[in-house]
Design a protein around this motif. Structure first.
Motif, PDB file in Angstrom:
ATOM      1  N   SER A 175     -44.132 -31.397   9.078  1.00 28.35           N
ATOM      2  CA  SER A 175     -43.352 -30.548   9.962  1.00 28.35           C
ATOM      3  C   SER A 175     -43.356 -31.130  11.362  1.00 28.35           C
ATOM      4  N   CYS A 176     -42.337 -30.806  12.114  1.00 33.31           N
ATOM      5  CA  CYS A 176     -42.223 -31.300  13.488  1.00 33.31           C
ATOM      6  C   CYS A 176     -41.531 -30.237  14.315  1.00 33.31           C
ATOM      7  N   ALA A 177     -42.206 -29.786  15.342  1.00 31.80           N
ATOM      8  CA  ALA A 177     -41.664 -28.747  16.216  1.00 31.80           C
ATOM      9  C   ALA A 177     -41.351 -29.331  17.583  1.00 31.80           C
ATOM     10  N   ALA A 178     -40.167 -29.046  18.061  1.00 28.76           N
ATOM     11  CA  ALA A 178     -39.748 -29.500  19.381  1.00 28.76           C
ATOM     12  C   ALA A 178     -39.920 -28.373  20.387  1.00 28.76           C
ATOM     13  N   SER A 179     -40.428 -28.745  21.544  1.00 29.47           N
ATOM     14  CA  SER A 179     -40.585 -27.767  22.615  1.00 29.47           C
ATOM     15  C   SER A 179     -40.241 -28.418  23.945  1.00 29.47           C
ATOM     16  N   GLY A 180     -39.992 -27.581  24.929  1.00 25.51           N
ATOM     17  CA  GLY A 180     -39.655 -28.107  26.239  1.00 25.51           C
ATOM     18  C   GLY A 180     -38.294 -27.636  26.694  1.00 25.51           C
ATOM     19  N   SER A 181     -37.737 -28.341  27.640  1.00 30.42           N
ATOM     20  CA  SER A 181     -36.482 -27.937  28.253  1.00 30.42           C
ATOM     21  C   SER A 181     -35.318 -28.770  27.732  1.00 30.42           C
ATOM     22  N   PHE A 182     -34.416 -28.133  27.027  1.00 33.10           N
ATOM     23  CA  PHE A 182     -33.217 -28.804  26.547  1.00 33.10           C
ATOM     24  C   PHE A 182     -32.172 -27.758  26.191  1.00 33.10           C
ATOM     25  N   VAL A 183     -30.927 -28.196  26.127  1.00 37.56           N
ATOM     26  CA  VAL A 183     -29.833 -27.286  25.801  1.00 37.56           C
ATOM     27  C   VAL A 183     -29.697 -27.147  24.290  1.00 37.56           C
ATOM     28  N   SER A 184     -29.763 -28.272  23.621  1.00 35.21           N
ATOM     29  CA  SER A 184     -29.602 -28.258  22.169  1.00 35.21           C
ATOM     30  C   SER A 184     -30.219 -29.517  21.577  1.00 35.21           C
ATOM     31  N   ILE A 185     -30.461 -29.454  20.285  1.00 35.94           N
ATOM     32  CA  ILE A 185     -30.950 -30.609  19.545  1.00 35.94           C
ATOM     33  C   ILE A 185     -29.826 -31.097  18.647  1.00 35.94           C
ATOM     34  N   ASN A 186     -29.389 -32.308  18.867  1.00 33.36           N
ATOM     35  CA  ASN A 186     -28.283 -32.835  18.072  1.00 33.36           C
ATOM     36  C   ASN A 186     -28.749 -33.388  16.728  1.00 33.36           C
ATOM     37  N   ILE A 187     -29.861 -34.107  16.754  1.00 39.28           N
ATOM     38  CA  ILE A 187     -30.366 -34.755  15.553  1.00 39.28           C
ATOM     39  C   ILE A 187     -31.886 -34.608  15.526  1.00 39.28           C
ATOM     40  N   MET A 188     -32.418 -34.356  14.360  1.00 40.25           N
ATOM     41  CA  MET A 188     -33.868 -34.457  14.135  1.00 40.25           C
ATOM     42  C   MET A 188     -34.072 -35.256  12.870  1.00 40.25           C
ATOM     43  N   GLY A 189     -35.187 -35.935  12.823  1.00 46.94           N
ATOM     44  CA  GLY A 189     -35.417 -36.726  11.627  1.00 46.94           C
ATOM     45  C   GLY A 189     -36.781 -37.360  11.626  1.00 46.94           C
ATOM     46  N   TRP A 190     -36.962 -38.230  10.644  1.00 49.31           N
ATOM     47  CA  TRP A 190     -38.228 -38.920  10.451  1.00 49.31           C
ATOM     48  C   TRP A 190     -37.986 -40.416  10.259  1.00 49.31           C
ATOM     49  N   TYR A 191     -38.794 -41.189  10.951  1.00 52.20           N
ATOM     50  CA  TYR A 191     -38.882 -42.617  10.733  1.00 52.20           C
ATOM     51  C   TYR A 191     -40.282 -42.892  10.193  1.00 52.20           C
ATOM     52  N   ARG A 192     -40.452 -44.064   9.633  1.00 51.77           N
ATOM     53  CA  ARG A 192     -41.783 -44.475   9.216  1.00 51.77           C
ATOM     54  C   ARG A 192     -41.985 -45.959   9.472  1.00 51.77           C
ATOM     55  N   GLN A 193     -43.243 -46.306   9.638  1.00 49.66           N
ATOM     56  CA  GLN A 193     -43.602 -47.702   9.855  1.00 49.66           C
ATOM     57  C   GLN A 193     -44.844 -48.027   9.057  1.00 49.66           C
ATOM     58  N   ALA A 194     -44.672 -48.936   8.118  1.00 50.05           N
ATOM     59  CA  ALA A 194     -45.790 -49.412   7.314  1.00 50.05           C
ATOM     60  C   ALA A 194     -46.399 -50.630   7.998  1.00 50.05           C
ATOM     61  N   PRO A 195     -47.657 -50.943   7.711  1.00 47.78           N
ATOM     62  CA  PRO A 195     -48.307 -52.108   8.344  1.00 47.78           C
ATOM     63  C   PRO A 195     -47.510 -53.385   8.111  1.00 47.78           C
ATOM     64  N   GLY A 196     -47.237 -54.096   9.194  1.00 49.94           N
ATOM     65  CA  GLY A 196     -46.538 -55.359   9.094  1.00 49.94           C
ATOM     66  C   GLY A 196     -45.044 -55.248   8.900  1.00 49.94           C
ATOM     67  N   LYS A 197     -44.524 -54.031   8.955  1.00 52.08           N
ATOM     68  CA  LYS A 197     -43.093 -53.829   8.757  1.00 52.08           C
ATOM     69  C   LYS A 197     -42.472 -53.146   9.964  1.00 52.08           C
ATOM     70  N   GLN A 198     -41.162 -53.254  10.041  1.00 50.19           N
ATOM     71  CA  GLN A 198     -40.447 -52.594  11.115  1.00 50.19           C
ATOM     72  C   GLN A 198     -40.315 -51.097  10.826  1.00 50.19           C
ATOM     73  N   ARG A 199     -40.167 -50.343  11.883  1.00 50.56           N
ATOM     74  CA  ARG A 199     -39.931 -48.920  11.730  1.00 50.56           C
ATOM     75  C   ARG A 199     -38.563 -48.722  11.080  1.00 50.56           C
ATOM     76  N   GLU A 200     -38.509 -47.810  10.108  1.00 48.71           N
ATOM     77  CA  GLU A 200     -37.248 -47.560   9.419  1.00 48.71           C
ATOM     78  C   GLU A 200     -36.932 -46.075   9.398  1.00 48.71           C
ATOM     79  N   LEU A 201     -35.652 -45.775   9.383  1.00 46.35           N
ATOM     80  CA  LEU A 201     -35.216 -44.392   9.240  1.00 46.35           C
ATOM     81  C   LEU A 201     -35.488 -43.927   7.820  1.00 46.35           C
ATOM     82  N   VAL A 202     -36.127 -42.795   7.697  1.00 48.19           N
ATOM     83  CA  VAL A 202     -36.347 -42.183   6.388  1.00 48.19           C
ATOM     84  C   VAL A 202     -35.228 -41.182   6.104  1.00 48.19           C
TER      85      VAL A 202
END
Length: 117
Positions: A20-47
């Motif tokens: 789970s991931c909760a956003a807090s703070g000051s903003f008007v709206s959230i356009n996109i939420m998502g998850w990336y991952r990074q395995a050892p020795g690899k580039q971060r990728e969009l999940v």
């Protein structure tokens, strides 16, 4: 804007985890939420990401196993991960693109997911 992620851990192959991931703070709206991952020795990728309005984009390797959902009232996104595989082992990062007069990208602190064979 802060993104607080939780739910990682150690699980055997075939098992499940829910992030789970909760956003807090000051903003008007959230356009996109998502998850990336990074395995050892690899580039971060969009999940997976979920766009305001509900459309989703999954990386092919998780289709049919992972499901993203979003609670707009709580500014929270969830990632249900089923049938986990050792190759899913990575640090998972929550991501949000928010609008507060302009678009900005934010990242959570990362949560470790380890899948043992």
């Amino acid at each position: 804007v802060q993104l607080q992620a939780s739910g990682g851990g150690l699980v055997q192959a075939g098992g499940s985890l829910r992030l789970s991931c909760a956003a807090s703070g000051s903003f008007v709206s959230i356009n996109i939420m998502g998850w990336y991952r990074q395995a050892p020795g690899k580039q971060r990728e969009l999940v997976v990401r979920i766009i305001n309005g509900g459309s989703t984009n999954y990386v092919d390797s998780v289709k049919g196993r992972f499901t993203i959902s979003r609670d707009n009232a709580k500014n929270t996104v969830y990632l249900q991960m089923n049938n986990l595989k050792p190759e899913d082992t990575a640090v998972y990062y929550c991501y949000a693109r928010v609008f507060r007069g302009h678009l900005e990208d934010f990242w959570g602190q990362g949560t470790q997911v380890t899948v043992s064979s």
